[in-house]
Design an enzyme around this catalytic site. Structure first.
Site, PDB file in Angstrom:
ATOM      1  CD  GLU A 263      37.059  51.141  40.026  1.00  0.00           C
ATOM      2  OE1 GLU A 263      38.001  50.787  40.399  1.00  0.00           O
ATOM      3  OE2 GLU A 263      36.290  50.661  39.206  1.00  0.00           O
ATOM      4  CG  HIS A 282      38.410  47.122  38.900  1.00  0.00           C
ATOM      5  ND1 HIS A 282      38.826  48.658  38.791  1.00  0.00           N
ATOM      6  CD2 HIS A 282      39.075  46.883  37.826  1.00  0.00           C
ATOM      7  CE1 HIS A 282      39.714  48.844  37.665  1.00  0.00           C
ATOM      8  NE2 HIS A 282      39.868  47.795  37.261  1.00  0.00           N
TER       9      HIS A 282
END
Length: 533
Positions: A263, A282
């Site tokens: 990420e 997220h």
């Protein structure tokens, strides 16, 4: 007048957190967006560090934190904190495991509905000037089976919301007791059964060595034709390449990820643009209510610890009185290591656990030591476990826990032994303290071995025969894995060639799966387990 504790808030957080720190007797600075080098240069001034997910509290940051006493993570996941390094430094690590549970559960439900009705795709084409009414044929969730992988704080809320949508819920969770399953109104199943039956699957587990790629290529192939999969937990739980292949083949009808293995994911991630794939950046905990809740909770917990010594939701220390803490601290650290060793060796199959203390250890308060063993063992499978809730969860899940004191000294001045029983075998490990706080494993599997439990290790049981150590060294050397320390013993009472030998190796690098398989294939090997502490 004594100096006030000083706290640094290094990530963006609700401003009321700073107010709580001040009201409870702390000085607070809010300085966000610093580089690791800037934080390292600054952190030594502070007693407390309040973070969210952006700040990475590494070993280097902790080395510079000369005055730091507590780190508070506003949220559940603490994979951005080097907990072993913090523990070695004497820094308490706290989280807020309940503050964003509802928010994350609601996001999972939202993604289930988005997949069922193909909302993102329909929205994009409609806003592009098309009217694709006949193109998008959805499915109802009513009457469908939802498979939960993990039924803890968040998973249990998802179950409740799904039942409100008239879904049938089945759950796979090693720590889900029949009584708790009945309370939640879910059917407890094994993972294979869940994969075969579930129309929708959601994941709600931490990322550990036990859960990494829990939805591997092999397991994704075992899922029901047309399954839809949602992950709002942790990246790395799903084999993303295999997920892509399943979507392309049509076996998987849809997938929605709020989290990725890396990420942010690269712009050319293979899943991007795949039909049936939906993603969000997220956002599981990203609601106004959740951000306020976790910020206020972490401020309250940290301020209480710094001002009064109260410990709440700590991941690496128990609830202790000021008088007990100094004497119990090394025993608690040893207990967690032994519990972690048992958890990694035996997985979730332990049905009963006995904590035995001998010699000097028999004079201590045994409850925190037992809690530390349980937390170490159960934390292998859940990142919300701590020494406060581990005994409660053990009781709820039917784990038989016993404590035994033996005041008379044996081979050691002080000894802590953990005896774990599964339906198939009994596992015993024992440790002792040398000096004030030097922890050592001194026995495993009926074999006396004196070693630290630190970093990357590998446990091997093999037939004791000439040439094995050379073959093992060559295998690790060919894989580029360096041996730090080597500890070898023969199983008691048959300490002779031809019996079983036990090895505990400290390694400078964690061996990959291929290396572990290569060791398993060596002649005479009976058991191999990669460990991490």
């Amino acid at each position: 007048m004594s100096q006030k504790p000083k706290v640094l808030i290094s990530d963006k957080m609700d401003p009321n957190a700073a107010r709580i720190f001040e009201e409870r007797g702390c000085d607070v600075d809010v300085i966000t967006g610093e580089t690791p080098e800037q934080l390292a240069a600054r952190v030594g001034e502070y007693d407390g560090l309040a973070i969210r997910s952006s700040t990475k509290v590494t070993k280097e940051i902790l080395a510079a934190a000369d005055n730091l006493k507590v780190i508070g993570r506003a949220g559940i996941g603490v994979d951005n904190v080097d907990i072993p390094a913090a523990s070695a430094k004497g820094v308490v690590v706290m989280n807020t495991p309940f503050g964003n549970s509802i928010t994350t559960a609601e996001h999972a439900i939202a993604l289930i509905m988005a997949l069922a009705r193909q909302i993102p795709e329909a929205n994009a084409e409609t806003q592009a000037g098309e009217w694709p009414k006949s193109k998008f044929m959805g499915v109802e969730v009513t009457g469908k089976t939802l498979g939960l992988i993990g039924s803890g704080n968040i998973g249990s809320i998802v179950a409740s919301r799904a039942q409100g949508l008239k879904m049938k819920v089945v759950a796979y969770d090693p720590f889900l007791s029949p009584e708790r399953a009945l309370e939640l109104g879910v059917e407890k199943v094994d993972l294979g059964d869940l994969l075969a039956r579930a129309d929708f699957i959601t994941l709600h587990t931490p990322l550990t060595e036990e859960t990494r790629n829990i939805l591997s290529r092999e397991r994704l192939e075992q899922t029901k034709q047309g399954v839809r999969i949602v992950n709002c937990a942790r990246g790395g739980l799903i084999d993303e390449a295999a997920l892509k292949d399943g979507l392309d083949s049509g076996h998987i009808a849809g997938a929605a990820l709020d989290v990725f293995a890396t990420e942010p994911p690269p712009a050319d991630h293979p899943l991007f643009g795949t039909p049936g794939f939906t993603c969000t950046p997220h956002l599981g905990a990203s609601t106004t209510e959740a951000q306020v809740n976790v910020a206020l909770q972490v401020a309250e917990q940290m301020a209480d610890y710094l001002v009064t010594g109260g410990v709440t939701n700590a991941l690496n220390v128990p609830s202790l009185s000021a008088e007990e803490a100094p004497r119990l601290k090394p025993y608690i650290a040893l207990a967690e290591k032994l519990g972690s060793l048992v958890g990694q060796l035996e997985g979730p199959g332990v049905k009963s656990l006995t904590v035995e203390v001998e010699g000097a250890a028999a004079e201590l308060n045994l409850k925190p030591i037992t809690a530390a063993v349980l937390a170490g063992m159960m934390r292998t499978f859940s990142d919300t476990i701590n020494m406060v809730n581990a005994p409660i969860l053990a009781k709820e899940n039917g784990l038989d826990v016993r404590e035994v004191r033996r005041g008379k000294e044996g081979n050691y001045h002080t000894l802590l032994r953990v005896v774990a029983k599964t339906p198939d075998r009994t596992r015993e490990v024992a440790g002792s303290l040398f000096g004030e706080d030097e922890m050592r494993l001194v026995e495993i599997a009926g074999t006396r071995i004196e070693t630290d439990l630190e970093g990357h290790m590998i446990y091997i049981v093999n037939e004791d025969a000439p040439g094995f150590i050379g073959r093992l060294g060559s295998t690790l050397g060919n894989a580029g894995v360096n041996i730090g320390n080597f500890h070898l013993g023969r199983r008691l009472p048959d300490k002779h060639q031809g019996g079983d030998a036990v090895l505990m190796l400290s390694l400078d690098q964690q061996p990959d799966d291929a290396t572990v398989k290569a060791i398993c294939a060596l002649e005479g090997v009976k058991k191999v387990k990669s460990l991490s502490f």
